[in-house]
Structure formats: structure tokens, C-alpha cells
Enzyme design. Sequence first.
Site, PDB file in Angstrom:
ATOM      1  N   TYR A   1      10.553   4.633   1.152  1.00 51.52           N
ATOM      2  CA  TYR A   1      11.431   3.647   1.808  1.00 51.52           C
ATOM      3  C   TYR A   1      12.887   3.751   1.356  1.00 51.52           C
ATOM      4  CZ  TYR A   1       7.877   1.108   4.432  1.00 51.52           C
ATOM      5  OH  TYR A   1       6.925   0.762   5.341  1.00 51.52           O
TER       6      TYR A   1
ATOM      7  N   ASP B   1       0.801  -1.228   0.000  1.00 51.08           N
ATOM      8  CA  ASP B   1       0.000   0.000   0.000  1.00 51.08           C
ATOM      9  C   ASP B   1       0.836   1.281   0.000  1.00 51.08           C
ATOM     10  OD1 ASP B   1       1.022   0.108   2.536  1.00 51.08           O
ATOM     11  OD2 ASP B   1      -0.904   0.214   3.559  1.00 51.08           O
TER      12      ASP B   1
HETATM   13  P1  NAD Z   1      -0.491  -7.905  13.918  1.00 55.05           P
HETATM   14  O1  NAD Z   1       0.604  -8.557  14.697  1.00 55.05           O
HETATM   15  O2  NAD Z   1      -1.454  -7.045  14.617  1.00 55.05           O
HETATM   16  O3  NAD Z   1      -1.336  -9.040  13.184  1.00 55.05           O
HETATM   17  C1  NAD Z   1      -0.810 -10.151  12.611  1.00 55.05           C
HETATM   18  C2  NAD Z   1      -1.580 -11.396  13.014  1.00 55.05           C
HETATM   19  O4  NAD Z   1      -0.986 -12.515  12.332  1.00 55.05           O
HETATM   20  C3  NAD Z   1      -1.539 -11.718  14.514  1.00 55.05           C
HETATM   21  O5  NAD Z   1      -2.840 -11.832  15.035  1.00 55.05           O
HETATM   22  C4  NAD Z   1      -0.796 -13.050  14.577  1.00 55.05           C
HETATM   23  O6  NAD Z   1      -1.242 -13.911  15.599  1.00 55.05           O
HETATM   24  C5  NAD Z   1      -1.069 -13.628  13.206  1.00 55.05           C
HETATM   25  N1  NAD Z   1      -0.122 -14.652  12.782  1.00 55.05           N
HETATM   26  C6  NAD Z   1       1.219 -14.661  12.943  1.00 55.05           C
HETATM   27  N2  NAD Z   1       1.750 -15.751  12.387  1.00 55.05           N
HETATM   28  C7  NAD Z   1       0.733 -16.467  11.861  1.00 55.05           C
HETATM   29  C8  NAD Z   1       0.655 -17.702  11.163  1.00 55.05           C
HETATM   30  N3  NAD Z   1       1.750 -18.405  10.886  1.00 55.05           N
HETATM   31  N4  NAD Z   1      -0.563 -18.138  10.768  1.00 55.05           N
HETATM   32  C9  NAD Z   1      -1.675 -17.410  11.047  1.00 55.05           C
HETATM   33  N5  NAD Z   1      -1.656 -16.244  11.693  1.00 55.05           N
HETATM   34  C10 NAD Z   1      -0.467 -15.767  12.109  1.00 55.05           C
HETATM   35  O7  NAD Z   1       0.227  -7.100  12.739  1.00 55.05           O
HETATM   36  P2  NAD Z   1      -0.251  -5.854  11.866  1.00 55.05           P
HETATM   37  O8  NAD Z   1       0.589  -4.684  12.221  1.00 55.05           O
HETATM   38  O9  NAD Z   1      -1.702  -5.704  11.931  1.00 55.05           O
HETATM   39  O10 NAD Z   1       0.237  -6.258  10.418  1.00 55.05           O
HETATM   40  C11 NAD Z   1      -0.184  -7.427   9.771  1.00 55.05           C
HETATM   41  C12 NAD Z   1       0.639  -7.658   8.531  1.00 55.05           C
HETATM   42  O11 NAD Z   1       0.283  -6.769   7.491  1.00 55.05           O
HETATM   43  C13 NAD Z   1       2.148  -7.475   8.713  1.00 55.05           C
HETATM   44  O12 NAD Z   1       2.834  -8.446   7.955  1.00 55.05           O
HETATM   45  C14 NAD Z   1       2.398  -6.116   8.141  1.00 55.05           C
HETATM   46  O13 NAD Z   1       3.748  -5.945   7.800  1.00 55.05           O
HETATM   47  C15 NAD Z   1       1.470  -6.188   6.955  1.00 55.05           C
HETATM   48  N6  NAD Z   1       1.154  -4.931   6.274  1.00 55.05           N
HETATM   49  C16 NAD Z   1       1.505  -4.844   4.982  1.00 55.05           C
HETATM   50  C17 NAD Z   1       1.236  -3.736   4.247  1.00 55.05           C
HETATM   51  C18 NAD Z   1       1.716  -3.665   2.834  1.00 55.05           C
HETATM   52  O14 NAD Z   1       1.839  -2.620   2.290  1.00 55.05           O
HETATM   53  N7  NAD Z   1       2.061  -4.770   2.189  1.00 55.05           N
HETATM   54  C19 NAD Z   1       0.537  -2.673   4.842  1.00 55.05           C
HETATM   55  C20 NAD Z   1       0.176  -2.770   6.180  1.00 55.05           C
HETATM   56  C21 NAD Z   1       0.482  -3.929   6.885  1.00 55.05           C
HETATM   57  C1  G6P Z   2       3.333   0.985   4.974  1.00 60.08           C
HETATM   58  C2  G6P Z   2       4.000  -0.125   4.210  1.00 60.08           C
HETATM   59  C3  G6P Z   2       3.753  -1.435   4.893  1.00 60.08           C
HETATM   60  C4  G6P Z   2       4.195  -1.393   6.330  1.00 60.08           C
HETATM   61  C5  G6P Z   2       3.516  -0.252   7.038  1.00 60.08           C
HETATM   62  C6  G6P Z   2       4.108  -0.085   8.425  1.00 60.08           C
HETATM   63  O1  G6P Z   2       1.955   0.894   4.871  1.00 60.08           O
HETATM   64  O2  G6P Z   2       3.596  -0.209   2.882  1.00 60.08           O
HETATM   65  O3  G6P Z   2       4.411  -2.433   4.181  1.00 60.08           O
HETATM   66  O4  G6P Z   2       3.886  -2.600   6.993  1.00 60.08           O
HETATM   67  O5  G6P Z   2       3.713   0.940   6.341  1.00 60.08           O
HETATM   68  O6  G6P Z   2       3.313   0.761   9.159  1.00 60.08           O
HETATM   69  P1  G6P Z   2       3.381   0.806  10.741  1.00 60.08           P
HETATM   70  O7  G6P Z   2       2.346   1.806  11.070  1.00 60.08           O
HETATM   71  O8  G6P Z   2       3.064  -0.587  11.228  1.00 60.08           O
HETATM   72  O9  G6P Z   2       4.770   1.215  11.075  1.00 60.08           O
HETATM   73 MN    MN Z   3       4.379  -2.200   2.003  1.00 60.55          MN
END
Ligand code: NAD
Ligand code: G6P
Ligand code: MN
EC number: 1.1.1.-
Length: 440
Positions: free
Chosen positions: A263, A170
Site C-alpha cells: 500500500y 490481511d
Molecule cells: P460488501 O459490500 O460486499 O459487504 C459489506 C456488507 O456490510 C454489506 O452487505 C452491507 O449491507 C453491510 N453493511 C454496511 N453497513 C452496515 C451497517 N452499518 N451495519 C451492518 N451491516 C452493514 O463488502 P466486501 O467487499 O465484502 O467487504 C467487506 C468489508 O471487509 C469492507 O470493509 C472491506 O474493506 C473489508 N475487508 C477488510 C480486509 C482487511 O484486510 N482488513 C480484507 C478484506 C475486506
Molecule cells: C486487501 C486489504 C484489504 C482491502 C482489500 C481490497 O486484502 O488488506 O484491506 O479491503 O485488499 O481488495 P479488493 O479486492 O476489494 O480491491
Molecule cells: Mn487491509
Amino acid sequence: MKKFSVVIAGGGSTFTPGIILMLLENLKRFPLRAIKFYDNDAQRQETIAKACEIVLTEKAPDIEFCYTTDPKTAFTDVDFVMAHIRVGKYPMREKDEKIPLRHGVLGQETCGPGGIAYGMRSIGGVLELVEYMEKYSPDAWMLNYSNPAAIVAEATRRLKPNSKILNICDMPIGIESRMAQIAGLKSRKEMKVRYYGLNHFGWWTQVEDSQGNDLLPVIRKHVAEHGYIPKVEGEPVEASWNDTFGKAKDVWALDPETMPNTYLKYYLFPDYVVEHSNPDHTRANEVMEHREKNVFSACRAITQAGKSSAGHLEIDEHASYIVDLATAIAFNTQERMLLIVPNNGAIINFDPEAMVEIPCIVGSNGPEPLVMGKIPLFQKGMMGQQVAVEKLVVEAWIEKSYLKLWQAITMSKTVPSASVAKAILDDLIEANKEYWPELK
Ligand code: NAD
Ligand code: G6P
Ligand code: MN
């Protein structure tokens, strides 16, 4: 109109309630018959799920809902897997950020040694989700935004080359929204862009409005002065993110022709990042103190009162890109979106086997990447180095190789020497015992 069934993997994520509200707002274009949550932490997931169940009962009682830690229940009869797991959760993110800082190297969720450590934890977790999907719903698609997306995407390219998995981030969407605001447009959807790079490591080369007018001159002028901070700030942004959007001004100066992903600051100004970090209080602490605390207490309040008005959950408007992607697949919309895909010649003078982030046209058969042409030496050099890091991490995970992981950390532009890399690696191994394969 067909109605779809989705499973959200990482049901206990801080992002889950915002995504549920977003899905509810988009039901007209993406109708749902069932939503399931899957997580391997029953307790964490239950807090989120009980509140979401109340929201769903109030707003869309026809949608079937369940939450479970059982893969068979979760992955049977689904059309889409929306994956956002964080293997090791925030306590491990905190270690990813703090361990490199102890050695004078920046600590970041997805960049540098911290991102590498997170990658070594995520690969197994995401591959397991792909396997569940293929076993219980072989026709489904996985929309993955679990991080570190670059390493996860390379792992799936290597180990699951024929799987229906799309990796998306995102960050470009957030930056494009700011560009649209700077250019005076209502929405980023009024823009057409050309962009190339790796995940969290890329550059825009073209930004046009729907009439084909070049918007780069006005955006460039603004970024040269203010970075990606618009004159009138939209939603409130935490100080650390605001600093990152502002620092884009200095990142941009390295190649004024293009517009950079935020980044890149971690690779081009690592000394600045270290100087501006508090080794005892990093982004993981901020997130635990704010987002995690707020989301979980709102969910508890809703569950206790039995009504959604008892707690404030924010809709994740910009996560609607997930619906854009799902509808592109479901209804063959042919939408143009940035995805992380095998290069395969799209960047002509770059490794065809690299996972790159580029615009694709997305339809029922998946993404068709667009050719981005030749890239300049500066970007090609940086991307070549970073792609080698990402590939070495995946090889280290597959082969359980200490040597390859040491090479990977050494090669990261954020790390000054092989000796510092080794010291960080040895600390990371100790901290990640529960999650990494045992290295030989
Ligand atoms: P979070 O820790 O609140 O949530 C993650 C959940 O995944 C937890 O409830 C945890 O128990 C669960 N989990 C961990 N390992 C697991 C497994 N093997 N099987 C099933 N469930 C499992 O984290 P968050 O801050 O809400 O972020 C979630 C994910 O989304 C992270 O990987 C974060 O980096 C990603 N994210 C990506 C983008 C992007 O741009 N690609 C944007 C925002 C967040
Ligand atoms: C952006 C990136 C994600 C990352 C997030 C971290 O949205 O694209 O890949 O996980 O920032 O945000 P946070 O609020 O968890 O630092
Ligand atoms: Mn990202």
C-alpha cells in the site's frame, strides 16, 4: 472442548461464503455451536444467507444458524463478533475512487481522500456494532476487519478505549505468503517476522525461518527484480493487484534495508497511480463485475437447486487468520500475530497514542505488543504525517468539523495542495450526505 457462537456482521459481504467454508474447515481447532449473520440490508444478506444455510445443513447440521437484521437477536449469546461491514457498499466505494480522480488525485478504497471518505462513513457503523456487542454479549470479543481499519481503530481507541475489539488486516498475511513462496517455504507460518508501521503503511525489518536463518537476503534479491510476484504464480490474481505486487520493486528501492507493504505505493508513487488509473472504471467496478457478480450468482444457483454443488463458492483459505485470532483468545495459544494496537512505547521514538501495526503475542487476555525499538527518520516522518491524517479524520467526525477534515485531506501525502483538498472535500460532502455527520 467448548463450542463457540459467532455473529458475522456484514452477513451480506462478498467475503461471507468464503469465510463460512473456512470456518467449516477449521472446526476441529475452533468448534462452533452457532453462527449468526447480521446486516442492515436484509435483501443483500438473504441471498448470501440462504446459500450458506444449505452449505451448513449439508456439512455441519449440528451448528445452529440464523440471519437477521435485528441487533438483539444477532448479538445475544455470542462469543465473537466477526465484523466486515462496508458502510455505503460498492456504489459509495466507486465514488470514493472516482471523485479524487476528477481532481487529478488517486482514488483508493483505504488510502488518500477516498479512504478518508470511507472512514467518515465507517466510524459510526463500527461503533454501533461495538455497542450492540456490549449490550447483548458483554463478554464477547470483536474481531474487526472492516475498513479503513486504521481510521476505525483510531476511532475505537478514542471512543471505546476499554472495549474488547481487535483490529486486523490481511495484507501483511498475503505479502508474507508470497515471501514464503519466494524463500521456498511451504507456509508463512514457518516464518517469524518483525514489522512496524500503521495499517496499510508498514515495513518488515526481519524475516527468519523456524531455525532462525535470515530470509531477507533471498527475498530482497527477488523483490529488487520482480516485486512480490513469485516466479510461479499461485492462485490467479487480477491485473490491478498484480501491478501492485510488481510495483513493490520501486517502493522497496526507497529503503532497501526493509521490505515494504504494497500500500505504500499510493503514498510514494501517487503520480504513477493516477497515470495508470481509468477515471471511468476503477477497482470498485472491477469488484462489482467480478467478485460480487460471481459470489451472488453462485449463491442464487445454490438456493434455487437446494444443494451446494449447484454453485461454485471458493473457500477463503487465507482468512484462516481470523480463526487463528479467535483461537488465540479462546484457547490462550499465545500466537504471534500482527495487529493494530495502541503504540504505547512499542515503537520507542513514535507517538505513544498512535494506533500502530506491530507483532503481538495473543492470549486469553488479548494482545501483548512486542517492542519494535527505534525507527529511522524516513519511516518516522511518513508515519507521523499519516497518523496525523487519521487522527484529524476521527476528530473531524467527533466534532463535526469541516476545518479538521480539510486539514486531514490537505495533509495526506497523496494530495498536492489545500485548494485541491478543498475541492475534493466539497464534492465528497455532497456525495456522502446520507452517511457523514453534517460538518460545521
Ligand atoms: P460488501 O459490500 O460486499 O459487504 C459489506 C456488507 O456490510 C454489506 O452487505 C452491507 O449491507 C453491510 N453493511 C454496511 N453497513 C452496515 C451497517 N452499518 N451495519 C451492518 N451491516 C452493514 O463488502 P466486501 O467487499 O465484502 O467487504 C467487506 C468489508 O471487509 C469492507 O470493509 C472491506 O474493506 C473489508 N475487508 C477488510 C480486509 C482487511 O484486510 N482488513 C480484507 C478484506 C475486506
Ligand atoms: C486487501 C486489504 C484489504 C482491502 C482489500 C481490497 O486484502 O488488506 O484491506 O479491503 O485488499 O481488495 P479488493 O479486492 O476489494 O480491491
Ligand atoms: Mn487491509
